[in-house]
Structure formats: C-alpha cells, structure tokens
Design a protein around this motif. Structure first.
Motif, PDB file in Angstrom:
ATOM      1  N   ARG A 222       0.835  -1.207   0.000  1.00  0.00           N
ATOM      2  CA  ARG A 222       0.000   0.000   0.000  1.00  0.00           C
ATOM      3  C   ARG A 222       0.866   1.252   0.000  1.00  0.00           C
ATOM      4  O   ARG A 222       0.537   2.248  -0.662  1.00  0.00           O
ATOM      5  CB  ARG A 222      -0.917  -0.012   1.221  1.00  0.00           C
ATOM      6  CG  ARG A 222      -2.034  -1.046   1.160  1.00  0.00           C
ATOM      7  CD  ARG A 222      -2.664  -1.241   2.534  1.00  0.00           C
ATOM      8  NE  ARG A 222      -3.089   0.043   3.117  1.00  0.00           N
ATOM      9  CZ  ARG A 222      -3.305   0.223   4.426  1.00  0.00           C
ATOM     10  NH1 ARG A 222      -3.127  -0.780   5.277  1.00  0.00           N
ATOM     11  NH2 ARG A 222      -3.704   1.404   4.867  1.00  0.00           N
TER      12      ARG A 222
ATOM     13  N   ALA B  80       1.074   4.273  -2.823  1.00  0.00           N
ATOM     14  CA  ALA B  80       0.948   5.703  -2.499  1.00  0.00           C
ATOM     15  C   ALA B  80       2.118   6.504  -3.047  1.00  0.00           C
ATOM     16  O   ALA B  80       1.941   7.634  -3.528  1.00  0.00           O
ATOM     17  CB  ALA B  80       0.855   5.884  -0.978  1.00  0.00           C
TER      18      ALA B  80
ATOM     19  N   GLN C 278      -1.408  13.512  -1.756  1.00  0.00           N
ATOM     20  CA  GLN C 278      -0.619  12.277  -1.739  1.00  0.00           C
ATOM     21  C   GLN C 278       0.431  12.295  -0.630  1.00  0.00           C
ATOM     22  O   GLN C 278       0.766  11.246  -0.074  1.00  0.00           O
ATOM     23  CB  GLN C 278       0.049  12.069  -3.100  1.00  0.00           C
ATOM     24  CG  GLN C 278      -0.908  11.767  -4.227  1.00  0.00           C
ATOM     25  CD  GLN C 278      -1.782  10.551  -3.934  1.00  0.00           C
ATOM     26  OE1 GLN C 278      -1.341   9.577  -3.326  1.00  0.00           O
ATOM     27  NE2 GLN C 278      -3.030  10.618  -4.379  1.00  0.00           N
TER      28      GLN C 278
ATOM     29  N   GLN D 101      -0.011  13.733   2.311  1.00  0.00           N
ATOM     30  CA  GLN D 101      -0.756  13.434   3.528  1.00  0.00           C
ATOM     31  C   GLN D 101      -1.080  11.941   3.613  1.00  0.00           C
ATOM     32  O   GLN D 101      -1.020  11.343   4.697  1.00  0.00           O
ATOM     33  CB  GLN D 101      -2.033  14.272   3.561  1.00  0.00           C
ATOM     34  CG  GLN D 101      -1.775  15.755   3.739  1.00  0.00           C
ATOM     35  CD  GLN D 101      -3.027  16.601   3.575  1.00  0.00           C
ATOM     36  OE1 GLN D 101      -4.026  16.153   3.013  1.00  0.00           O
ATOM     37  NE2 GLN D 101      -2.974  17.839   4.056  1.00  0.00           N
ATOM     38  N   ARG D 102      -1.402  11.344   2.472  1.00  0.00           N
ATOM     39  CA  ARG D 102      -1.646   9.904   2.455  1.00  0.00           C
ATOM     40  C   ARG D 102      -0.371   9.146   2.811  1.00  0.00           C
ATOM     41  O   ARG D 102      -0.416   8.162   3.564  1.00  0.00           O
ATOM     42  CB  ARG D 102      -2.132   9.503   1.057  1.00  0.00           C
ATOM     43  CG  ARG D 102      -2.385   8.007   0.900  1.00  0.00           C
ATOM     44  CD  ARG D 102      -2.688   7.669  -0.545  1.00  0.00           C
ATOM     45  NE  ARG D 102      -2.826   6.244  -0.765  1.00  0.00           N
ATOM     46  CZ  ARG D 102      -2.843   5.663  -1.954  1.00  0.00           C
ATOM     47  NH1 ARG D 102      -2.733   6.416  -3.053  1.00  0.00           N
ATOM     48  NH2 ARG D 102      -2.966   4.358  -2.075  1.00  0.00           N
ATOM     49  N   THR D 103       0.760   9.612   2.309  1.00  0.00           N
ATOM     50  CA  THR D 103       2.040   8.979   2.612  1.00  0.00           C
ATOM     51  C   THR D 103       2.345   9.047   4.101  1.00  0.00           C
ATOM     52  O   THR D 103       2.780   8.052   4.711  1.00  0.00           O
ATOM     53  CB  THR D 103       3.170   9.663   1.817  1.00  0.00           C
ATOM     54  OG1 THR D 103       2.978   9.407   0.417  1.00  0.00           O
ATOM     55  CG2 THR D 103       4.527   9.127   2.232  1.00  0.00           C
TER      56      THR D 103
END
Length: 255
Positions: free
Chosen positions: A111, A115, A131, A133-135
């Motif tokens: 996952r 990302a 992206q 923030q997702r990381t």
C-alpha cells in the motif's frame, strides 16, 4: 492572491507566449524610440556594442537559470531511484520476519509503494499535498506496526536492520516532497524576464527593421525560457521525472 502564485497557476505554454509577446512589444517600443530620436543618435558603434553585450549577458543568464532547473530535475530523478532502492531493501529484510508478521508488513508496504507511485504522478500542488498526507498516514501505520512486530527482539541486529532501512525510506519520502517544492526563486525569474524585455528593446532600437530575424531570435529565447519553466514544474510541466524505478518495484512486490 499574489503575482507569484498567479503565474504558478498559468500553463507553461501560456507563460511562453506572454514572454514572446513581451519581447515583440519591447522591440516595437525600441524601434519607435529609434525613429523618434534618430536625428540625435550618431555613435553607431556604441549602439551595436550595447546590443551585443546585452544579448550575450542575456544568453548567459538563461544558461545559468537552465543549469539550476536541470540540476534540480536531476536531484528529483536521483531521489526516486534512492527511495525505490530503500523500499526494496526494506521489502527484502522483511523476509526475516515470521509468517504472520511478514504478511502484515508486506501488505502495508504494498500500500505504501502504491501511495508513492501516486505521489510521483500527482498533478498540481493540491494533488501533491493530498498524496503527501496519504504517505504520512501510511508511514505512521507502517512504523507503529513495525515497532509492534520487532518488540520481542528489538535489541537484536535483525530489528536494527529493519528499523534502519524503514527509517531511510521515510526520510527519502520527505526529501522527495521537499525537492518537488523547491523551485527557481521567483525574483530570479522576474529579473530574467525584465532583462530580456529590456534587451529586446535595444534590439528594436538597433535592428527594428529586421523583423523576421529578430522575431526568430525572440522565438528561440521564448522556447528556452519555456523549457526552463517546464523543468522547474515537476507536477504540472511536460518534462516529468521518470517513475520507472518505483513502478518496477511495485510490480516486483505484487503477490
């Protein structure tokens, strides 16, 4: 919204067109001044010297700015390779874990790689931020899971090797984000544009009648400036950093 961010939102081709149009307008102003004051100008040699000197300095400034943009492009490209290698090493070291713990970590790392691929393909500042923030969220989850997994043997070399390479992967993600946010200072670009327009005015003053030749020159200058701007925009430009190392990693860790 200030001028800097307004220009940052404009397409590269439009900026190049505005720059070219400014050069042409400056030439026409220079030519108008030449016709207006032609009777008072006697020293032709000094005019030619001024024009060639300014154009030479302009070429030097464009080359210097291009060098900065290219250097930052290369830095971003190298960081992609380094991050892919660091995550790949983390993946290999996860094979030291037992079955259940290894499966949890591998699922998380897949996952995470997804990302990072999405981050590399992000378009625009908003996409980059989303992206990123997702990381960060996945990094927190990955680190918490790793700490729980290595807790029974945290003082062993096996735990140290897993922690060090995971930490390196997280650090490189932060470096990549910082590198994508690093641009040529707006003041340099502004001064370069003003200098180019003043140079175009001198060209018009000295060679205003040679419109075909000067227009071709201005078109080449605009193309060079457009390339510099394109290199300086990793998320909105056409010259994108290759993501093949990360894509190869993504394919190699698929179940």
């Amino acid at each position: 919204m200030d001028l800097h961010f307004s220009l940052a939102d404009m397409p590269v081709w439009l900026l190049g067109l505005v720059f070219f149009a400014g050069l042409v307008v400056a030439r026409e102003i220079g030519y108008y001044l030449r016709r207006r004051f032609a009777g008072t100008d006697k020293d032709k040699d000094s005019e030619v010297f001024a024009m060639t000197s300014v154009l030479g300095l302009l070429a030097l400034l464009i080359g210097f700015t291009f060098s900065i943009a290219l250097s930052r492009y290369e830095s971003r490209r190298e960081l992609v390779v380094k991050e892919a290698n660091a995550i790949g090493t983390t993946w290999l070291r996860m094979q030291l874990l037992d079955g259940g713990d290894r499966a949890r970590m591998e699922s998380l790392l897949r996952r995470y790689v997804d990302a990072r691929v999405e981050f590399g393909n992000a378009q625009g500042p908003e996409g980059e931020l989303a992206q990123c923030q997702r990381t960060v969220a996945l990094q927190d989850e990955l680190w918490a899971t790793l700490m729980a997994v290595v807790a029974p043997f945290r003082d062993t070399p096996r735990a140290s090797s897993l922690i060090s390479t995971t930490n390196e992967s997280i650090d490189l993600a932060a470096e990549r984000y910082a590198a994508r946010q690093s641009h040529i200072p707006f003041r340099i670009m502004r001064m370069l544009v003003l200098f180019a327009w003043l140079g175009a005015g001198l060209v018009g003053y000295e060679r205003g009648r040679q419109r075909k030749t000067t227009t071709l020159l201005f078109a080449l200058l605009a193309l060079a400036a457009t390339l510099v701007i394109d290199l300086d925009r990793p998320s909105t430009g056409q010259v994108n950093v290759p993501q093949e190392p990360m894509l190869d990693l993504q394919r190699s860790i698929q179940p």
